[in-house]
Design a protein around this motif. Structure first.
Motif, PDB file in Angstrom:
ATOM      1  N   LEU A   5       0.611  -0.790   0.147  1.00 33.83           N
ATOM      2  CA  LEU A   5       0.215  -0.206   0.468  1.00 33.83           C
ATOM      3  C   LEU A   5       0.633   1.145   0.228  1.00 33.83           C
ATOM      4  CD1 LEU A   5      -3.265   1.292   0.367  1.00 33.83           C
ATOM      5  CD2 LEU A   5      -2.345   0.702   2.856  1.00 33.83           C
ATOM      6  N   PHE A   6       1.957   1.654   1.304  1.00 39.71           N
ATOM      7  CA  PHE A   6       2.611   2.345   0.766  1.00 39.71           C
ATOM      8  C   PHE A   6       3.454   2.562  -0.560  1.00 39.71           C
ATOM      9  CE2 PHE A   6       1.817   1.919   5.509  1.00 39.71           C
ATOM     10  CZ  PHE A   6       1.239   2.932   6.115  1.00 39.71           C
ATOM     11  N   LYS A   7       4.527   1.206  -1.168  1.00 47.60           N
ATOM     12  CA  LYS A   7       4.955   1.598  -2.258  1.00 47.60           C
ATOM     13  C   LYS A   7       4.451   2.348  -3.695  1.00 47.60           C
ATOM     14  CE  LYS A   7       6.880  -1.531  -5.737  1.00 47.60           C
ATOM     15  NZ  LYS A   7       7.049  -2.615  -6.139  1.00 47.60           N
ATOM     16  N   ALA A   8       2.521   1.751  -3.475  1.00 49.74           N
ATOM     17  CA  ALA A   8       1.638   2.429  -4.028  1.00 49.74           C
ATOM     18  C   ALA A   8       1.689   3.738  -3.862  1.00 49.74           C
ATOM     19  CB  ALA A   8       0.579   1.514  -4.113  1.00 49.74           C
ATOM     20  N   VAL A  55       0.610  -2.377  -9.667  1.00 43.15           N
ATOM     21  CA  VAL A  55       0.847  -2.025  -8.439  1.00 43.15           C
ATOM     22  C   VAL A  55      -0.274  -1.742  -7.618  1.00 43.15           C
ATOM     23  CG1 VAL A  55       2.424  -0.335  -7.358  1.00 43.15           C
ATOM     24  CG2 VAL A  55       3.303  -1.479  -9.675  1.00 43.15           C
ATOM     25  N   LEU A  56      -1.296  -0.690  -8.409  1.00 34.81           N
ATOM     26  CA  LEU A  56      -2.156  -0.305  -7.802  1.00 34.81           C
ATOM     27  C   LEU A  56      -3.276  -1.554  -6.747  1.00 34.81           C
ATOM     28  CD1 LEU A  56      -3.116   3.365  -8.959  1.00 34.81           C
ATOM     29  CD2 LEU A  56      -2.406   2.773  -7.449  1.00 34.81           C
ATOM     30  N   VAL A  62      -7.207  -1.077  -6.111  1.00 38.50           N
ATOM     31  CA  VAL A  62      -7.785  -1.089  -7.368  1.00 38.50           C
ATOM     32  C   VAL A  62      -7.982  -2.305  -7.691  1.00 38.50           C
ATOM     33  CG1 VAL A  62      -7.748  -0.845 -10.078  1.00 38.50           C
ATOM     34  CG2 VAL A  62      -6.776   0.898  -8.657  1.00 38.50           C
ATOM     35  N   GLU A  63      -9.604  -2.472  -8.313  1.00 36.18           N
ATOM     36  CA  GLU A  63     -10.309  -3.710  -8.177  1.00 36.18           C
ATOM     37  C   GLU A  63     -10.511  -3.569  -9.921  1.00 36.18           C
ATOM     38  OE1 GLU A  63     -13.122  -4.259  -5.595  1.00 36.18           O
ATOM     39  OE2 GLU A  63     -11.587  -4.575  -3.909  1.00 36.18           O
ATOM     40  N   THR A  64     -10.781  -4.931 -10.630  1.00 33.79           N
ATOM     41  CA  THR A  64     -10.911  -4.650 -11.842  1.00 33.79           C
ATOM     42  C   THR A  64     -11.885  -6.240 -12.332  1.00 33.79           C
ATOM     43  OG1 THR A  64      -9.307  -6.342 -12.505  1.00 33.79           O
ATOM     44  CG2 THR A  64      -8.409  -4.207 -12.561  1.00 33.79           C
ATOM     45  N   ARG A  65     -12.567  -6.096 -12.997  1.00 29.89           N
ATOM     46  CA  ARG A  65     -13.950  -6.382 -13.481  1.00 29.89           C
ATOM     47  C   ARG A  65     -14.170  -5.824 -14.974  1.00 29.89           C
ATOM     48  NH1 ARG A  65     -17.765  -2.415 -14.684  1.00 29.89           N
ATOM     49  NH2 ARG A  65     -17.484  -0.366 -13.681  1.00 29.89           N
TER      50      ARG A  65
END
Length: 98
Positions: A5-8, A55-56, A62-65
């Protein structure tokens, strides 16, 4: 999970992508690239934006669909809430760790 999370969040371009998804969730890669170019003057290749999105996604932000041949990207703020709780309710965090 916190490290990812912090890297992103450490990268300004990724924060800008999150800003765009916060304004309008459910965008395709093409739409995100267009908004970055026109609204932020970030002329990046689709491959570069795709890598930022990966990365996100790994950080859970981030979620994808998929719908047909299109892949949509949605903002997920749950990981941010978990991080905020870590420091806003330290007693609860300590109890969970015990």
């Amino acid at each position: 999970m916190a490290d990812e999370l912090f890297k992103a969040l450490a990268d300004a371009t990724r924060r800008t992508i999150l800003d765009e998804l916060a304004q309008r969730s459910g965008q395709t890669l093409f739409e995100i690239c267009a908004r970055l170019s026109t609204r932020h003057d970030l002329g990046m290749s689709r491959q570069a934006v795709s890598q930022h999105l990966a990365v996100l996604e790994a950080a859970g932000l981030v979620e994808t669909r998929r719908e047909g041949r299109y892949k949509f990207h949605d903002l997920n703020t749950a990981p941010l809430e978990h991080i905020a709780e870590r420091w806003t309710r330290p007693d609860d965090h300590q109890e969970r760790r015990s």
